[in-house]
Design an enzyme around this catalytic site. Structure first.
Site, PDB file in Angstrom:
ATOM      1  N   HIS A  87       0.845  -1.204   0.000  1.00  0.00           N
ATOM      2  CA  HIS A  87       0.000   0.000   0.000  1.00  0.00           C
ATOM      3  C   HIS A  87       0.880   1.255   0.000  1.00  0.00           C
ATOM      4  O   HIS A  87       0.665   2.183  -0.795  1.00  0.00           O
ATOM      5  CB  HIS A  87      -0.906  -0.031   1.238  1.00  0.00           C
ATOM      6  CG  HIS A  87      -1.625   1.258   1.506  1.00  0.00           C
ATOM      7  ND1 HIS A  87      -2.969   1.420   1.279  1.00  0.00           N
ATOM      8  CD2 HIS A  87      -1.186   2.443   2.009  1.00  0.00           C
ATOM      9  CE1 HIS A  87      -3.321   2.649   1.607  1.00  0.00           C
ATOM     10  NE2 HIS A  87      -2.256   3.284   2.064  1.00  0.00           N
ATOM     11  N   GLU A  88       1.874   1.298   0.876  1.00  0.00           N
ATOM     12  CA  GLU A  88       2.750   2.469   0.950  1.00  0.00           C
ATOM     13  C   GLU A  88       3.584   2.632  -0.317  1.00  0.00           C
ATOM     14  O   GLU A  88       3.799   3.754  -0.784  1.00  0.00           O
ATOM     15  CB  GLU A  88       3.659   2.371   2.181  1.00  0.00           C
ATOM     16  CG  GLU A  88       2.925   2.394   3.506  1.00  0.00           C
ATOM     17  CD  GLU A  88       2.044   3.618   3.678  1.00  0.00           C
ATOM     18  OE1 GLU A  88       2.430   4.704   3.178  1.00  0.00           O
ATOM     19  OE2 GLU A  88       0.971   3.498   4.289  1.00  0.00           O
TER      20      GLU A  88
ATOM     21  N   HIS B  57       1.810   4.503  -3.067  1.00  0.00           N
ATOM     22  CA  HIS B  57       1.897   5.965  -3.000  1.00  0.00           C
ATOM     23  C   HIS B  57       3.147   6.470  -3.710  1.00  0.00           C
ATOM     24  O   HIS B  57       3.125   7.509  -4.369  1.00  0.00           O
ATOM     25  CB  HIS B  57       1.933   6.428  -1.541  1.00  0.00           C
ATOM     26  CG  HIS B  57       0.641   6.255  -0.814  1.00  0.00           C
ATOM     27  ND1 HIS B  57      -0.585   6.576  -1.363  1.00  0.00           N
ATOM     28  CD2 HIS B  57       0.367   5.799   0.442  1.00  0.00           C
ATOM     29  CE1 HIS B  57      -1.545   6.335  -0.494  1.00  0.00           C
ATOM     30  NE2 HIS B  57      -0.997   5.856   0.609  1.00  0.00           N
TER      31      HIS B  57
END
Length: 303
Positions: free
Chosen positions: A144-145, A148
């Site tokens: 998820h990170e 980004h």
């Protein structure tokens, strides 16, 4: 906006929102500086130097300041072999460069990413997160990170937040009386000076709204692309549920320290149920995130 060779699923909705946000933020910035120049004509060189210098500083150093504020300490593969190993697997899956890897000494179970681009990116996990999650759950959170970073929405959020910060500072200075005391009667210049607090407040409110709307969408986008990349949306859902449930057990003091950085975190930290942050949250609700992951899981299980 996303890197061409990354295997993270592209998100046109995110790209459109980032471009739209940057356009309106840029428009607000031009109007804001224009008002300052009109009001303080004799000081225009100083205004341009200060605003330009703050913008450059925000773009080049805000990620380092944020990482420092959250207590991130870069670690080597020898110091954190499991964390580095997970990041290595995600980078191989996504076909993207490895970011710097850091750990923050905090019992708040969370993770975040900072950086202007892939070359300066840093992905950090807290000790509380590493202690609580299973390997596949940790992989989902870090994927998820990394999303980004791949979609570069971290850089957009950094730039987009600048005008709101600047407008907020100007508003506070004006309300303290620095501008108002220098105005005289019905003089047009004095009237413009008196309008600066109002204009600054409007600019701050609009900037805040734009960045919050973008932030909530980008979190859903990161969940979606991370689940598709790893092929395990259930692991990410499990991590979300576990982390959100653990927040209630974290000391209030620790949550208050983390609250200012919620826009960067995987899951927001709130010091109390009555916190205003819940009303203007940078993240979608847990139910929204879990519903999306459940739909992705159902889609992936179809023959």
């Amino acid at each position: 906006m996303a890197r061409a060779r990354s295997r993270y699923a592209p998100d046109r909705g995110l790209t459109t929102r980032m471009v739209t946000t940057m356009f309106f933020i840029g428009l607000l910035y031009v109007v804001f500086v224009g008002v300052l120049l009109a009001a303080l004509r004799g000081s225009w060189p100083l205004i341009l130097i200060i605003t330009g210098g703050l913008f450059v500083a925000q773009f080049w150093f805000s990620d380092r300041i944020a990482a420092y504020g959250m207590g991130a300490r870069e670690v080597t593969p020898e110091e954190a072999p499991e964390l580095h190993g997970t990041i290595d697997r995600i980078c191989a899956l996504a076909d993207m460069p490895k970011p710097r890897v850091a750990i923050a000494q905090s019992d708040v179970p969370n993770a975040f990413a900072t950086g202007r681009n892939e070359k300066t990116a840093l992905v950090c996990a807290t000790t509380g997160l590493l202690r609580r999650l299973e390997p596949e759950e940790l992989e989902g959170v870090l994927a998820h990170e990394m999303s980004h970073v791949a979609h570069r929405d971290v850089a957009v959020m950094t730039i987009a937040s600048f005008l709101g910060v600047l407008a907020g500072v100007i508003t506070r200075i004006a309300l303290w009386g620095g501008f108002a005391r220098n105005s005289r009667g019905s003089d047009p210049a004095g009237i413009i000076v008196l309008l600066i607090p109002l204009i600054s407040a409007v600019v701050y409110a609009l900037s805040f709204l734009l960045t919050r709307l973008l932030s909530r969408y980008r979190e859903l986008s990161a969940d979606r692309t991370a689940a598709l990349l790893t092929g395990r949306p259930s692991a990410l859902a499990s991590a979300l549920t576990k982390i959100s449930g653990q927040m209630a057990r974290i000391p209030t003091e620790d949550l208050r320290k983390a609250e200012p950085y919620n826009a960067f975190y995987f899951v927001p930290a709130f010091a109390s149920k009555e916190s205003l942050g819940r009303l203007i949250s940078s993240h979608p609700t847990l139910e929204q995130r879990l519903d999306q992951l459940a739909r992705i899981s159902a889609d992936l299980s179809r023959p």
